[in-house]
Every structure is written in structure tokens, then in C-alpha cells.
Motif scaffolding. Structure first.
Motif, short mmCIF file in Angstrom:
data_model
loop_
_atom_site.label_atom_id
_atom_site.label_comp_id
_atom_site.label_asym_id
_atom_site.label_seq_id
_atom_site.Cartn_x
_atom_site.Cartn_y
_atom_site.Cartn_z
N SER A 59 0.84 -1.19 0.00
CA SER A 59 0.00 0.00 0.00
C SER A 59 0.87 1.24 0.00
O SER A 59 1.89 1.30 0.67
N ASN A 62 -0.57 7.08 -3.26
CA ASN A 62 -0.50 7.59 -4.62
C ASN A 62 -1.84 7.31 -5.29
O ASN A 62 -2.77 6.83 -4.66
N GLU A 63 -1.94 7.59 -6.59
CA GLU A 63 -3.21 7.41 -7.29
C GLU A 63 -3.65 5.96 -7.34
O GLU A 63 -4.83 5.66 -7.34
N GLN A 64 -2.70 5.05 -7.40
CA GLN A 64 -3.03 3.62 -7.48
C GLN A 64 -3.22 2.99 -6.11
O GLN A 64 -3.70 1.88 -6.02
N TYR A 65 -2.79 3.66 -5.06
CA TYR A 65 -2.82 3.15 -3.69
C TYR A 65 -1.95 1.92 -3.51
O TYR A 65 -2.19 1.11 -2.62
N ASP A 79 7.41 3.73 -14.73
CA ASP A 79 6.54 4.87 -14.49
C ASP A 79 6.00 5.37 -15.81
O ASP A 79 6.76 5.70 -16.72
N LEU A 83 1.70 6.75 -13.34
CA LEU A 83 1.21 5.43 -12.95
C LEU A 83 2.35 4.43 -13.05
O LEU A 83 3.11 4.43 -14.02
N GLU A 84 2.45 3.57 -12.09
CA GLU A 84 3.48 2.54 -12.11
C GLU A 84 2.88 1.27 -12.71
O GLU A 84 1.93 0.71 -12.19
N LEU A 85 3.42 0.87 -13.85
CA LEU A 85 2.93 -0.31 -14.57
C LEU A 85 4.04 -1.34 -14.65
O LEU A 85 5.21 -1.03 -14.51
#
Length: 126
Positions: A59, A62-65, A79, A83-85
Motif C-alpha cells: 500500500s 498515490n493514485e493507485q494506492y 513509471d 502510474l506505475e505499470l
């Protein structure tokens, strides 16, 4: 919340992680621990994993939690506009049995196909 996934790791490392996390499947650990404990566990995992792979998802604010940490994994966190993908390896990348050919798939005709073509050629022209 923390999730750690281990692949090809020593049994002692799995036993060590069960002190703080619950093992819900072989090599998959889940739990709720503080950030300090999480970071120290990650350092222990990296130090004891040897030739295995580890991925940790936890956790984050950030936006993605959530956020990722990866050690010797084929997929890499990237990044992308905040967003981290997870980035896949190239399509020709083979991990494991095919890696003795330089890490990519062997391209070209199989030996069986070459023999079949040779037989057809010699039958017509022989």
C-alpha cells in the motif's frame, strides 16, 4: 497491506517470512506490517533469495494506492505518466530452457522440416 511473491527461493527464507506474514499459497505471503518492518523484510529477502525472484506489492499514498518492488524478475516496474505499470519482457525473451541460445527464441526451420524438404527434393530430382 503487503504481498510478497517468491519464486525458486530457499525454504529457510519462506520460514523466515512466516514470522511476520501469512503464507496463503506456496511462495505467496500476505500481511499488514509497518513500513519499517516492510523495508527490513525486503532487504532480508534480497539478501537470502540467491538465484530466485521476488516481487513485493504494498500500500502507498498515490493514485493507485499501491507500489511495487522487484528483485530479479522478468517483468519490470515502469513509471508511465505518474502510474506505475509492469513492463513485459520482449516477445523473443525466453526464461529457462531456451536461454542457452542467448536468451532469445531460436528462429528458422526445424531439423524435421529440413529433412522432409530434402526427401521431397531428392525424390523429384534423384
Amino acid at each position: 497491506m503487503v504481498v510478497i511473491v517468491l519464486t525458486a527461493c530457499p525454504a529457510g527464507l519462506r520460514g523466515d517470512l512466516t514470522r511476520w506474514l501469512l503464507e496463503i499459497s506456496a511462495g505467496v505471503f500476505v500481511g499488514h506490517i509497518s513500513a519499517r518492518v516492510r523495508d527490513r523484510l525486503w532487504e532480508r529477502v534480497k539478501g537470502q533469495i540467491k538465484n530466485g525472484r521476488a516481487i513485493m506489492v504494498y500500500s502507498a499514498r498515490n493514485e493507485q494506492y499501491l507500489a511495487f518492488k522487484v528483485h530479479r524478475a522478468d517483468w519490470d516496474p515502469v513509471d508511465c505518466e505518474g502510474l506505475e505499470l509492469m513492463k513485459r519482457p520482449p516477445s523473443g525473451h525466453v526464461h529457462g530452457a531456451g536461454s542457452e541460445r542467448g536468451g532469445s527464441r531460436y528462429r528458422g526451420w526445424s531439423k524435421a522440416s529440413k529433412y522432409r524438404r530434402a526427401r521431397k527434393f531428392t525424390a523429384r530430382h534423384g
